[in-house]
Design an enzyme around this catalytic site. Structure first.
Site, mmCIF file in Angstrom:
data_model
loop_
_atom_site.group_PDB
_atom_site.id
_atom_site.type_symbol
_atom_site.label_atom_id
_atom_site.label_comp_id
_atom_site.label_asym_id
_atom_site.label_seq_id
_atom_site.Cartn_x
_atom_site.Cartn_y
_atom_site.Cartn_z
ATOM 1 N N GLU A 12 0.834 -1.193 0.000
ATOM 2 C CA GLU A 12 0.000 0.000 0.000
ATOM 3 C C GLU A 12 0.874 1.250 0.000
ATOM 4 O OE1 GLU A 12 -3.857 -1.652 2.432
ATOM 5 O OE2 GLU A 12 -2.729 0.037 3.149
ATOM 6 N N ALA A 65 -10.958 -4.836 6.367
ATOM 7 C CA ALA A 65 -10.641 -3.455 5.976
ATOM 8 C C ALA A 65 -9.199 -3.104 6.301
ATOM 9 C CB ALA A 65 -11.578 -2.489 6.701
ATOM 10 N N CYS A 66 -8.604 -2.286 5.440
ATOM 11 C CA CYS A 66 -7.284 -1.697 5.713
ATOM 12 C C CYS A 66 -7.339 -0.245 5.244
ATOM 13 C CB CYS A 66 -6.175 -2.491 5.021
ATOM 14 S SG CYS A 66 -6.256 -2.468 3.213
ATOM 15 N N SER A 67 -6.209 0.377 5.027
ATOM 16 C CA SER A 67 -6.206 1.797 4.655
ATOM 17 C C SER A 67 -6.714 2.043 3.240
ATOM 18 C CB SER A 67 -4.799 2.379 4.801
ATOM 19 O OG SER A 67 -4.390 2.366 6.144
ATOM 20 N N LEU A 106 -10.482 2.107 4.360
ATOM 21 C CA LEU A 106 -10.959 3.071 5.358
ATOM 22 C C LEU A 106 -10.680 4.512 4.940
ATOM 23 C CD1 LEU A 106 -10.013 0.995 8.485
ATOM 24 C CD2 LEU A 106 -12.318 1.577 7.710
#
Length: 227
Positions: free
Chosen positions: A17, A170-172, A213
């Site tokens: 990411e 969920a992640c960033s 998120l």
């Protein structure tokens, strides 16, 4: 004769990411014995970042599997992506659980209400030869808080959620399984890696938060903080 130690770096795992996630690096250290002249010559070569390995990398874990393989399994297991508004509706109306796999510090700053935090990656904790080598590699690139896969991830999730629980991971950034012209196989992310690990371990109702998120916060959806 003077003792001399050279070090070499090779990237093993791509960043997931952008700058928020961290790469794993193979750092190898090998001792040699040279004359003074040979040592100076080797130092000049080392400036070109030629490095040799002494630390042994552990066997590949499921999280380190190629993204193409992960994506195929996720599609085969019918892991579906949902946008943030649908995720909120599913959480409120259908008892879905949002599993936030970001680092604990990020989770505490802001997260959806009632979300559960189990980080898929953690700061490097051990001091084996391999861990020391990775710390050195991260430090070489100015990263002094290198991360590693959390070996307690599945055990911790299992202690909090049933295998039949309805989970939205969920992640960033979220990543995506959708192909595009520039990314024909989509984009890997921490949440998709976590979803892959979950389905491999028998979780049967796994969903993925499209847009991550970042999109949740941007839409101004309900958010709480533990700080």
């Amino acid at each position: 004769m003077a003792a001399f130690t050279s070090v070499a770096l090779q990237p093993l795992v791509p960043s997931f990411e952008g700058n928020r996630d961290h790469s794993s690096w193979l750092v190898s250290v090998k001792s040699h014995r040279y004359t003074t002249g040979q040592r100076l010559n080797q130092m000049n070569i080392a400036r070109g970042l030629t490095i040799h390995c002494a630390a042994t990398k552990p066997a590949k874990s499921p999280a380190e599997e190629d993204w193409k393989v992960k994506r195929e399994v996720l599609l085969e297991k019918k892991v579906r992506s949902v946008d943030v508004k649908e995720a909120l509706r599913l959480q409120k109306e259908n008892k879905f659980v949002i599993l936030d796999v970001r680092p604990e510090a990020e989770f505490k700053e802001a997260h959806p209400p009632d979300a559960i935090n189990v980080q898929i990656y953690r700061l490097i904790k051990e001091w084996t030869a391999w861990d020391i080598a990775r710390r050195a590699a991260f430090a070489f690139f100015g990263i002094f808080s290198g991360t590693e896969e959390n070996p307690e991830f599945i055990k911790t999730v299992e202690s909090k959620l049933d295998k039949n629980a309805k989970i939205i991971v969920a992640c960033s950034s979220g990543g995506t399984m959708k192909p595009t012209q520039n990314l024909p196989e989509g984009q890997q992310s921490r949440s998709l890696i976590a979803a892959y690990v979950l389905v491999l371990n028998g979780f049967t109702n796994v969903f993925h938060l499209e847009g991550g998120l970042y999109a949740w916060f941007k839409e101004g959806l309900p958010t709480v903080s533990d700080e």
